[in-house]
Design an enzyme around this catalytic site. Sequence first.
Site, PDB file in Angstrom:
ATOM      1  N   ASN A   1      -6.401  -5.605  -0.288  1.00  0.00           N
ATOM      2  CA  ASN A   1      -7.715  -4.987  -0.414  1.00  0.00           C
ATOM      3  C   ASN A   1      -8.142  -4.348   0.906  1.00  0.00           C
ATOM      4  O   ASN A   1      -8.121  -3.124   1.048  1.00  0.00           O
ATOM      5  CB  ASN A   1      -8.730  -6.038  -0.881  1.00  0.00           C
ATOM      6  CG  ASN A   1     -10.042  -5.429  -1.292  1.00  0.00           C
ATOM      7  OD1 ASN A   1     -10.344  -4.293  -0.943  1.00  0.00           O
ATOM      8  ND2 ASN A   1     -10.828  -6.166  -2.039  1.00  0.00           N
ATOM      9  N   ASP A   2      -8.484  -5.176   1.876  1.00  0.00           N
ATOM     10  CA  ASP A   2      -9.041  -4.628   3.113  1.00  0.00           C
ATOM     11  C   ASP A   2      -8.060  -3.722   3.858  1.00  0.00           C
ATOM     12  O   ASP A   2      -8.476  -2.773   4.517  1.00  0.00           O
ATOM     13  CB  ASP A   2      -9.478  -5.774   4.021  1.00  0.00           C
ATOM     14  CG  ASP A   2     -10.561  -6.624   3.361  1.00  0.00           C
ATOM     15  OD1 ASP A   2     -11.381  -6.032   2.646  1.00  0.00           O
ATOM     16  OD2 ASP A   2     -10.557  -7.848   3.549  1.00  0.00           O
ATOM     17  N   VAL A   3      -6.756  -3.978   3.721  1.00  0.00           N
ATOM     18  CA  VAL A   3      -5.784  -3.196   4.485  1.00  0.00           C
ATOM     19  C   VAL A   3      -5.563  -1.804   3.896  1.00  0.00           C
ATOM     20  O   VAL A   3      -4.818  -1.006   4.461  1.00  0.00           O
ATOM     21  CB  VAL A   3      -4.425  -3.917   4.599  1.00  0.00           C
ATOM     22  CG1 VAL A   3      -4.588  -5.227   5.351  1.00  0.00           C
ATOM     23  CG2 VAL A   3      -3.797  -4.144   3.255  1.00  0.00           C
TER      24      VAL A   3
END
Lengths: 99, 474
Positions: free
Chosen positions: B390-392
């Site tokens: 997600n965040d990456v």
Amino acid sequence: MSSLSQALWVLLLGSLLGLELIGKVPPTLHTPLMSGANAISGITVLASLTLIAQADGNGALLLLGGLSLGFALFNVIGGFLVTDRMLAMFSGRKTKGAN
Amino acid sequence: MDFASYAIDLVAVLLLALGMKGLAKVRTARSANGLAALAMGLAVVGLLLQLQPGPTAWLWIAAGTAAGGIAGLITAQRVPMTAMPETVALFNGCGGMASLLVALGVSLFQHEQADLVARISIVISVFVGAITFSGSIVAMAKLQGWLDTPDWTQSSLRHGLNISLAVACLAAGLALPGDPAGWPLWGLVLASTLLGIGVTLPIGGADMPVVISLLNSYSGVAAAAAGFVVGSQLLIVAGAMVGAAGLILTQVMCTAMNRSLVSVLFGGALGAKAGGSVGGGGDEAGYTRIVSCSPEECAMALESAERVVFVPGYGLAVAQAQHALRELSKLLEANGAEVTYAIHPVAGRMPGHMNVLLAEADVPYEQLVEMDTINPEFPRTDVVIVLGANDVVNPDAKTDPSSPLYGMPVLEVDQARQVFVVKRSLGAGYAGIANALFELPQTAMVFGDAKAVLQQLCTELRSQGVGTKTAVAA
């Protein structure tokens, strides 16, 4: 005094060695390396053994030493084995289809 | 006898250094690990020869060896690969505990023989050992989900608390050399343990790998201090080596996440103000232009794709979907597509963690491509499938200066022609931040468990006659 300065030199050179050895590492190996370095830090077993051997029959010291040895060896044995388990996956590529 | 044990010590140091060096290369890593273990064994044998322990001592050595050895053996074999960060934290905490206990023993019962240097070393060994222990245990508990980040730890209250604890440690540490078996010792043990908890507890899960790496470095420092306490040069060298190497690794991880060590340690949990990362309901309201699609539609896109990139994240590992992913990529390769895996430096929970997990599923090493190499390739990629990451892959990290992720290097999957995000729900990621990628026109969400979705994709592709000759029963 000379033994202190000697020990400090050992400390300094050991640190420099550590900085040098880990200079370039592919990201793939960061996790195994961390785990392997962690196992090496369990070298405190040497201190635990010294404590036990020089306890002179002092029960509390023996207990502390024994506990310490247990903790340190947990770190060492567990650390090396788990690192080996990880690294085995990188090298054991020939066995295909292991599901 | 003296000469022999000197020689053994020297060989052990040499082998340890060679082992550590070898661990940094893929081809030699495994044998290097064995070499380091051998060095450790050698050092122990050399020390025992030198110490000549009596029968009672042997009994305790046997007991400690049996307890620690068996526990280590079982843990190392049982623990799943996904839980590797927690495991390293646990081992590490125990190493710190060992140094703490040695210093405690010497301080309580052998302080007459201890000179000022040894007494100062006791202070360091107790302080660092206790912080390593309590910090590692908290880190492990947080990664396991046994501990949350309490709200009060996000206020400035914690700085006041930690500073008072640090002052208490300092006071006890200054008093200890004069009174090695009295209150300063117990005060130092207590205050350092609490400090370890107080410093680690406020740190968010996303930053935890950095903390573990730092604590790993501390346990080296604790071992080196214990070396000063018992007068073992081998211990000092090895401890210093691990301490320094741990610092380098910590630095590497911080660079990968674009976080400074200071902000990791004192900045609090990332995204803690943006609401909890668990409650999916509240976070979903933030999205307005979500397109979802079925596995069938996704399979159709895959069938005609020539270049496919998978972006695996920790969610993939949690769903135990590595093998299903490997199977899908075999099908696509049989269909003539070029398949690669984009590995963000901190994919999984630690740098290199994802590589280990994919290696477990027999993914060829050459197909794992690092971020800097694959980012320029995304514009000519047909289909990107994001699995549990997600965040990456959040493009806000590049474009939105107000995002807490701003500045973190990300995989630029938004450059690809088509992006499918396989996800259970629209809940926020590990850092608790909404992802702008989900709302882009070329993005479609495939809701479901990663493993189930991958298996559906395989079934769908096979029913269309793709890669039938390599079909393997799931």
